[in-house]
Design an enzyme around this catalytic site. Sequence first.
Site, PDB file in Angstrom:
ATOM      1  N   LYS A   1       0.835  -1.209   0.000  1.00  0.00           N
ATOM      2  CA  LYS A   1       0.000   0.000   0.000  1.00  0.00           C
ATOM      3  C   LYS A   1       0.872   1.262   0.000  1.00  0.00           C
ATOM      4  O   LYS A   1       0.678   2.160  -0.813  1.00  0.00           O
ATOM      5  CB  LYS A   1      -0.944   0.008   1.214  1.00  0.00           C
ATOM      6  CG  LYS A   1      -1.895  -1.193   1.251  1.00  0.00           C
ATOM      7  CD  LYS A   1      -2.881  -1.108   2.400  1.00  0.00           C
ATOM      8  CE  LYS A   1      -2.259  -1.225   3.784  1.00  0.00           C
ATOM      9  NZ  LYS A   1      -1.571  -2.524   4.062  1.00  0.00           N
TER      10      LYS A   1
ATOM     11  N   ARG B   1     -10.531   0.219   7.993  1.00  0.00           N
ATOM     12  CA  ARG B   1      -9.994  -1.095   8.280  1.00  0.00           C
ATOM     13  C   ARG B   1     -11.004  -2.007   8.975  1.00  0.00           C
ATOM     14  O   ARG B   1     -10.680  -3.140   9.319  1.00  0.00           O
ATOM     15  CB  ARG B   1      -8.805  -0.928   9.221  1.00  0.00           C
ATOM     16  CG  ARG B   1      -7.496  -1.386   8.685  1.00  0.00           C
ATOM     17  CD  ARG B   1      -6.514  -1.101   9.793  1.00  0.00           C
ATOM     18  NE  ARG B   1      -5.256  -1.696   9.611  1.00  0.00           N
ATOM     19  CZ  ARG B   1      -4.226  -1.130   8.992  1.00  0.00           C
ATOM     20  NH1 ARG B   1      -4.343   0.013   8.405  1.00  0.00           N
ATOM     21  NH2 ARG B   1      -3.084  -1.732   8.963  1.00  0.00           N
TER      22      ARG B   1
ATOM     23  N   ARG C   1      10.719  -1.451  11.399  1.00  0.00           N
ATOM     24  CA  ARG C   1       9.550  -0.970  12.132  1.00  0.00           C
ATOM     25  C   ARG C   1       9.306  -1.849  13.351  1.00  0.00           C
ATOM     26  O   ARG C   1       9.502  -3.063  13.295  1.00  0.00           O
ATOM     27  CB  ARG C   1       8.320  -1.005  11.214  1.00  0.00           C
ATOM     28  CG  ARG C   1       7.709   0.365  10.979  1.00  0.00           C
ATOM     29  CD  ARG C   1       6.693   0.360   9.881  1.00  0.00           C
ATOM     30  NE  ARG C   1       5.475  -0.379  10.203  1.00  0.00           N
ATOM     31  CZ  ARG C   1       4.403  -0.404   9.429  1.00  0.00           C
ATOM     32  NH1 ARG C   1       4.393   0.267   8.287  1.00  0.00           N
ATOM     33  NH2 ARG C   1       3.341  -1.092   9.777  1.00  0.00           N
TER      34      ARG C   1
ATOM     35  N   ARG D   1      -0.755  -9.245  12.851  1.00  0.00           N
ATOM     36  CA  ARG D   1      -1.377  -8.225  11.997  1.00  0.00           C
ATOM     37  C   ARG D   1      -2.124  -8.867  10.838  1.00  0.00           C
ATOM     38  O   ARG D   1      -3.201  -8.410  10.443  1.00  0.00           O
ATOM     39  CB  ARG D   1      -0.318  -7.249  11.481  1.00  0.00           C
ATOM     40  CG  ARG D   1       0.129  -6.259  12.552  1.00  0.00           C
ATOM     41  CD  ARG D   1       1.500  -5.692  12.282  1.00  0.00           C
ATOM     42  NE  ARG D   1       1.580  -4.971  11.038  1.00  0.00           N
ATOM     43  CZ  ARG D   1       2.705  -4.807  10.330  1.00  0.00           C
ATOM     44  NH1 ARG D   1       3.840  -5.325  10.766  1.00  0.00           N
ATOM     45  NH2 ARG D   1       2.688  -4.130   9.211  1.00  0.00           N
TER      46      ARG D   1
HETATM   47  P1  AP5 Z   1       4.701  -1.612   1.963  1.00  0.00           P
HETATM   48  O1  AP5 Z   1       4.439  -0.831   0.727  1.00  0.00           O
HETATM   49  O2  AP5 Z   1       5.391  -0.935   3.070  1.00  0.00           O
HETATM   50  O3  AP5 Z   1       3.376  -2.365   2.437  1.00  0.00           O
HETATM   51  P2  AP5 Z   1       2.076  -1.835   3.173  1.00  0.00           P
HETATM   52  O4  AP5 Z   1       0.920  -2.477   2.525  1.00  0.00           O
HETATM   53  O5  AP5 Z   1       2.089  -0.350   3.264  1.00  0.00           O
HETATM   54  O6  AP5 Z   1       2.288  -2.517   4.579  1.00  0.00           O
HETATM   55  P3  AP5 Z   1       2.112  -1.943   6.043  1.00  0.00           P
HETATM   56  O7  AP5 Z   1       2.874  -2.868   6.935  1.00  0.00           O
HETATM   57  O8  AP5 Z   1       2.452  -0.494   6.102  1.00  0.00           O
HETATM   58  O9  AP5 Z   1       0.605  -2.139   6.243  1.00  0.00           O
HETATM   59  P4  AP5 Z   1      -0.160  -2.185   7.582  1.00  0.00           P
HETATM   60  O10 AP5 Z   1      -1.535  -2.112   7.092  1.00  0.00           O
HETATM   61  O11 AP5 Z   1       0.188  -3.327   8.432  1.00  0.00           O
HETATM   62  O12 AP5 Z   1       0.447  -0.938   8.389  1.00  0.00           O
HETATM   63  P5  AP5 Z   1      -0.119   0.500   8.740  1.00  0.00           P
HETATM   64  O13 AP5 Z   1       1.019   1.401   8.865  1.00  0.00           O
HETATM   65  O14 AP5 Z   1      -1.220   0.863   7.837  1.00  0.00           O
HETATM   66  O15 AP5 Z   1       5.575  -2.882   1.494  1.00  0.00           O
HETATM   67  C1  AP5 Z   1       6.021  -3.845   2.454  1.00  0.00           C
HETATM   68  C2  AP5 Z   1       7.420  -4.348   2.059  1.00  0.00           C
HETATM   69  O16 AP5 Z   1       7.343  -5.028   0.816  1.00  0.00           O
HETATM   70  C3  AP5 Z   1       8.454  -3.233   1.858  1.00  0.00           C
HETATM   71  O17 AP5 Z   1       9.685  -3.685   2.316  1.00  0.00           O
HETATM   72  C4  AP5 Z   1       8.468  -3.026   0.346  1.00  0.00           C
HETATM   73  O18 AP5 Z   1       9.726  -2.555  -0.082  1.00  0.00           O
HETATM   74  C5  AP5 Z   1       8.168  -4.413  -0.175  1.00  0.00           C
HETATM   75  N1  AP5 Z   1       7.396  -4.401  -1.416  1.00  0.00           N
HETATM   76  C6  AP5 Z   1       6.349  -3.550  -1.725  1.00  0.00           C
HETATM   77  N2  AP5 Z   1       5.828  -3.856  -2.933  1.00  0.00           N
HETATM   78  C7  AP5 Z   1       6.566  -4.919  -3.404  1.00  0.00           C
HETATM   79  C8  AP5 Z   1       6.487  -5.682  -4.604  1.00  0.00           C
HETATM   80  N3  AP5 Z   1       5.587  -5.430  -5.563  1.00  0.00           N
HETATM   81  N4  AP5 Z   1       7.349  -6.703  -4.766  1.00  0.00           N
HETATM   82  C9  AP5 Z   1       8.282  -6.981  -3.790  1.00  0.00           C
HETATM   83  N5  AP5 Z   1       8.396  -6.292  -2.631  1.00  0.00           N
HETATM   84  C10 AP5 Z   1       7.543  -5.269  -2.429  1.00  0.00           C
HETATM   85  O19 AP5 Z   1      -0.762   0.246  10.188  1.00  0.00           O
HETATM   86  C11 AP5 Z   1       0.061  -0.035  11.296  1.00  0.00           C
HETATM   87  C12 AP5 Z   1      -0.759  -0.148  12.563  1.00  0.00           C
HETATM   88  O20 AP5 Z   1      -1.428   1.103  12.834  1.00  0.00           O
HETATM   89  C13 AP5 Z   1      -1.882  -1.192  12.543  1.00  0.00           C
HETATM   90  O21 AP5 Z   1      -1.412  -2.469  12.867  1.00  0.00           O
HETATM   91  C14 AP5 Z   1      -2.842  -0.615  13.596  1.00  0.00           C
HETATM   92  O22 AP5 Z   1      -2.387  -0.883  14.887  1.00  0.00           O
HETATM   93  C15 AP5 Z   1      -2.730   0.896  13.363  1.00  0.00           C
HETATM   94  N6  AP5 Z   1      -3.736   1.394  12.416  1.00  0.00           N
HETATM   95  C16 AP5 Z   1      -3.485   2.034  11.230  1.00  0.00           C
HETATM   96  N7  AP5 Z   1      -4.621   2.339  10.590  1.00  0.00           N
HETATM   97  C17 AP5 Z   1      -5.637   1.880  11.380  1.00  0.00           C
HETATM   98  C18 AP5 Z   1      -7.049   1.869  11.255  1.00  0.00           C
HETATM   99  N8  AP5 Z   1      -7.664   2.388  10.175  1.00  0.00           N
HETATM  100  N9  AP5 Z   1      -7.766   1.302  12.260  1.00  0.00           N
HETATM  101  C19 AP5 Z   1      -7.182   0.780  13.357  1.00  0.00           C
HETATM  102  N10 AP5 Z   1      -5.850   0.749  13.520  1.00  0.00           N
HETATM  103  C20 AP5 Z   1      -5.076   1.299  12.555  1.00  0.00           C
HETATM  104 MG    MG Z   2       2.118   1.076   4.876  1.00  0.00          MG
END
Ligand code: AP5
Ligand code: MG
Length: 215
Positions: A14, A89, A161, A172
């Site tokens: 994402k 979410r 992270r 997660r």
């Molecule tokens: P990346 O692009 O970083 O993936 P991502 O989908 O953004 O993953 P996140 O871990 O950020 O998602 P998340 O939903 O767990 O975290 P968030 O910060 O939203 O890519 C991942 C890796 O893969 C990278 O190393 C990248 O280089 C690699 N990669 C990317 N694309 C690739 C490809 N095509 N091929 C190969 N490699 C690739 O949320 C964190 C926490 O915040 C949650 O757990 C929760 O506690 C809280 N939170 C956030 N939003 C809410 C909400 N709406 N409600 C409740 N709690 C919330």
């Molecule tokens: Mg992210």
Amino acid sequence: MLRTILLGPPGAGKGTQADRIVEKYQVPHISTGDIFRENIKNGTELGKKAQEYMNRGELVPDDLVVEIATDRLLKDDCKAGFLLDGFPRTVYQAEKLDEFLEAHGQKLDKVIDLEVGEQELMVRLTGRRVCKNCGASYHIVNIPPKKEGICDKCGGELIQRADDNEETAKNRIDVYNKETAPLVDYYEKAGNLARIDGAQPADQTFESITAALGQ
Ligand code: AP5
Ligand code: MG
Ligand code: ZN
């Protein structure tokens, strides 16, 4: 003008795709995860509340998230559209977002669902490194920096992270399957879901996304 949501499990790409989308479509990138991490870094009350949930890989409570997200959507720069990453979410959050959009006479153009298998998600999460300074994201194997441990963009230090260890990452994904996966159905029924194969290399995934978004 583009109003869109990036849906998909942790590690689906994402954030990686969001960088590309906001550059092409010139809309603000709203990541609730980034907002929480910024608050943790700055030691705010919100950061303190969010941190305990995030470190366990649990969701931050709905009401807190909805307030943060809708406050952000009220800012002037969102009049020209927005890209939501990681919000909504839960079905409750999605319903609250629908209420907000309706009250403001706005409609979503598309919901992009990035689909990636669980094994690959774990590889991506545990191999991710982020710049301590500018937040740029890398992967030790898939998207390595030119110099190990150093950000290409700003020379900052690359760190892992706090929630990217194996145990928390696994939780997660479980939480996603329980709480967030139902949103795929929710937006499918609303008629604006685009399913994208997120297991492709990042540039190809982006091509699939732009094809779905048009313009
Ligand atoms: P990346 O692009 O970083 O993936 P991502 O989908 O953004 O993953 P996140 O871990 O950020 O998602 P998340 O939903 O767990 O975290 P968030 O910060 O939203 O890519 C991942 C890796 O893969 C990278 O190393 C990248 O280089 C690699 N990669 C990317 N694309 C690739 C490809 N095509 N091929 C190969 N490699 C690739 O949320 C964190 C926490 O915040 C949650 O757990 C929760 O506690 C809280 N939170 C956030 N939003 C809410 C909400 N709406 N409600 C409740 N709690 C919330
Ligand atoms: Mg992210
Ligand atoms: Zn950097």
